[in-house]
Design an enzyme around this catalytic site. Structure first.
Site, PDB file in Angstrom:
ATOM      1  N   TYR A   1     -22.918  64.173  14.097  1.00  0.00           N
ATOM      2  CA  TYR A   1     -22.224  65.390  14.504  1.00  0.00           C
ATOM      3  C   TYR A   1     -21.020  65.598  13.565  1.00  0.00           C
ATOM      4  O   TYR A   1     -20.245  64.667  13.320  1.00  0.00           O
ATOM      5  CB  TYR A   1     -21.763  65.249  15.954  1.00  0.00           C
ATOM      6  CG  TYR A   1     -20.933  66.401  16.440  1.00  0.00           C
ATOM      7  CD1 TYR A   1     -21.492  67.656  16.634  1.00  0.00           C
ATOM      8  CD2 TYR A   1     -19.581  66.234  16.701  1.00  0.00           C
ATOM      9  CE1 TYR A   1     -20.723  68.712  17.071  1.00  0.00           C
ATOM     10  CE2 TYR A   1     -18.804  67.293  17.147  1.00  0.00           C
ATOM     11  CZ  TYR A   1     -19.379  68.529  17.323  1.00  0.00           C
ATOM     12  OH  TYR A   1     -18.617  69.580  17.757  1.00  0.00           O
TER      13      TYR A   1
ATOM     14  N   ARG B   1      -2.704  60.881  35.350  1.00  0.00           N
ATOM     15  CA  ARG B   1      -3.251  60.405  34.067  1.00  0.00           C
ATOM     16  C   ARG B   1      -3.957  59.067  34.273  1.00  0.00           C
ATOM     17  O   ARG B   1      -4.983  58.776  33.680  1.00  0.00           O
ATOM     18  CB  ARG B   1      -2.152  60.273  33.003  1.00  0.00           C
ATOM     19  CG  ARG B   1      -2.652  59.568  31.752  1.00  0.00           C
ATOM     20  CD  ARG B   1      -1.767  59.703  30.506  1.00  0.00           C
ATOM     21  NE  ARG B   1      -0.348  59.793  30.756  1.00  0.00           N
ATOM     22  CZ  ARG B   1       0.426  58.768  31.128  1.00  0.00           C
ATOM     23  NH1 ARG B   1      -0.076  57.558  31.281  1.00  0.00           N
ATOM     24  NH2 ARG B   1       1.708  58.960  31.342  1.00  0.00           N
TER      25      ARG B   1
ATOM     26  N   LYS C   1     -22.155  69.358  26.648  1.00  0.00           N
ATOM     27  CA  LYS C   1     -23.493  69.840  26.291  1.00  0.00           C
ATOM     28  C   LYS C   1     -24.415  69.775  27.512  1.00  0.00           C
ATOM     29  O   LYS C   1     -24.164  70.415  28.507  1.00  0.00           O
ATOM     30  CB  LYS C   1     -24.016  69.034  25.105  1.00  0.00           C
ATOM     31  CG  LYS C   1     -23.002  68.898  23.956  1.00  0.00           C
ATOM     32  CD  LYS C   1     -22.711  70.200  23.245  1.00  0.00           C
ATOM     33  CE  LYS C   1     -21.523  70.131  22.301  1.00  0.00           C
ATOM     34  NZ  LYS C   1     -21.523  69.050  21.335  1.00  0.00           N
TER      35      LYS C   1
HETATM   36  C1  LIG Z   1     -20.650  68.345  20.570  1.00  0.00           C
HETATM   37  C2  LIG Z   1     -20.930  66.962  20.184  1.00  0.00           C
HETATM   38  C3  LIG Z   1     -19.896  66.004  20.094  1.00  0.00           C
HETATM   39  C4  LIG Z   1     -18.442  66.350  20.293  1.00  0.00           C
HETATM   40  O1  LIG Z   1     -18.165  66.716  21.594  1.00  0.00           O
HETATM   41  P1  LIG Z   1     -17.011  67.779  22.017  1.00  0.00           P
HETATM   42  O2  LIG Z   1     -17.149  67.797  23.494  1.00  0.00           O
HETATM   43  O3  LIG Z   1     -17.332  69.072  21.346  1.00  0.00           O
HETATM   44  O4  LIG Z   1     -15.716  67.205  21.544  1.00  0.00           O
HETATM   45  C5  LIG Z   1     -20.232  64.714  19.774  1.00  0.00           C
HETATM   46  N1  LIG Z   1     -21.509  64.353  19.543  1.00  0.00           N
HETATM   47  C6  LIG Z   1     -22.535  65.243  19.595  1.00  0.00           C
HETATM   48  C7  LIG Z   1     -23.927  64.787  19.314  1.00  0.00           C
HETATM   49  C8  LIG Z   1     -22.272  66.574  19.904  1.00  0.00           C
HETATM   50  O5  LIG Z   1     -23.295  67.452  19.938  1.00  0.00           O
END
Ligand SMILES: *Cc1c(COP(=O)(O)O)cnc(C)c1O
Length: 310
Positions: free
Chosen positions: A101, A49, A197
């Site tokens: 988001y 961790r 992403k």
């Molecule tokens: C998907 C997303 C998040 C959150 O991320 P996760 O990995 O799904 O927890 C935050 N900001 C933006 C702009 C996103 O597209």
């Protein structure tokens, strides 16, 4: 690696061969704990961790891509956002852009309001920042371009206001990626990504990161990472390192594909409105051109008719 282009950094930054075998790829250190030569004496690694070499390679790489000195990885983008909030003092005042988001909005308004934080959501496109960001603000949180409306805000101007009043500025750079926008160079204190992403890019990992060039902020985020424990696993960090290697060429192709789709959507009879920073009709076109070197592949649009028609 500071002299190299970002297309080289995505492949090599923060990584070197593994010293025992010479393996050129960072191994997956799938372990919970590390043997210690003597009680309370360790080699820099005690418990996964707190430290994990695979995770650290990803953290160094991501920090280098954003021009930061500290990368602190988390189990999701929201866990990264959560960690930023956990560094704030009790009853902190946060000003956010109005398009965010959805999960970030939910985290702020359903969880952190219970901890006494307050959130102001303002349209920061063309705002008077002296009014929008009052004295006493602890943190300004922006996305640019935003998910889903692709609004762009003037990061350098917001950063300048934050410096005057001693507020921190965090920018969610998930949509632009460091290939097209580097908020630390525009004056932001922290950059946050959902590595889920574009950065990982293969739809097989959930992850997040906060990057900073400020030692105090880096230290407090590291403290939260270890104390609250929302760490990513070694396989996920390995996969993200692997996915990152093609980031530069993927973003180029996303962008050239999106230009064609954009043209197609603009001509389409069923489309009422297209949102994209690249459109000269976008009121923040000029700012987008100034602070971004490209726009990636995200487009949103409004269709005629109802949900079924869509
Ligand atoms: C998907 C997303 C998040 C959150 O991320 P996760 O990995 O799904 O927890 C935050 N900001 C933006 C702009 C996103 O597209």
């Amino acid at each position: 690696m500071s002299d190299h282009k970002i297309s080289t950094k995505v492949i090599h930054a923060g990584q070197s061969h593994e010293p025992i075998t010479g393996a050129v790829m960072q191994p997956v250190f799938q372990t919970s704990t590390f043997a210690q030569p003597w009680p309370a004496k360790h080699t820099g690694y005690e418990y996964a961790r707190s430290q994990n070499p695979t995770r650290e390679a990803l953290e160094r790489c991501l920090a280098a891509l954003e021009g930061g000195t500290h990368g602190i990885c988390f189990g999701s983008g929201l866990a990264a956002t959560n960690a930023v909030m956990q560094t704030l003092p009790a009853n902190a005042k946060v000003v956010c852009c109005d398009d965010l988001y959805g999960g970030t909005f939910r985290l702020f308004t359903k969880i952190f309001v219970k901890a006494g934080l307050s959130f102001d959501f303002v349209d920061m496109t063309g705002a008077d920042f002296d009014v929008a960001i009052p004295e006493g603000t602890d943190l300004v949180w922006v996305e640019s371009p935003t998910n889903p409306l692709l609004k762009v805000v003037d990061i350098a101007a917001i950063a300048a206001r934050c410096k005057v009043i001693g507020a921190q500025l965090a920018v969610d750079n998930t949509f632009a990626t460091p290939i097209f926008q580097q908020p630390l160079s525009l004056g932001a204190d922290m950059v946050v990504h959902s590595t889920t992403k574009y950065l990982n890019g293969h739809s097989d990992v959930i992850g997040g990161v906060v990057i900073t060039a400020d030692d105090d902020i880096g230290e407090s985020l590291r403290f939260v990472q270890n104390s609250a424990g929302a760490v990513p696993g070694p396989w996920d960090t390995f996969l993200t390192l692997r996915g990152l290697k093609t980031l530069a060429i993927r973003m180029e192709r996303h962008q050239s594909n999106s230009k064609q789709i954009l043209a197609w959507l603009q001509d389409h009879d069923e489309v009422i409105k297209v949102h994209h920073p690249l459109l000269p009709s976008n009121p923040t076109y000029e700012i987008a051109n100034r602070q971004m070197s490209g726009f990636g592949g995200m487009i949103s649009f409004v269709l005629k008719g109802d949900l079924n028609r869509a």
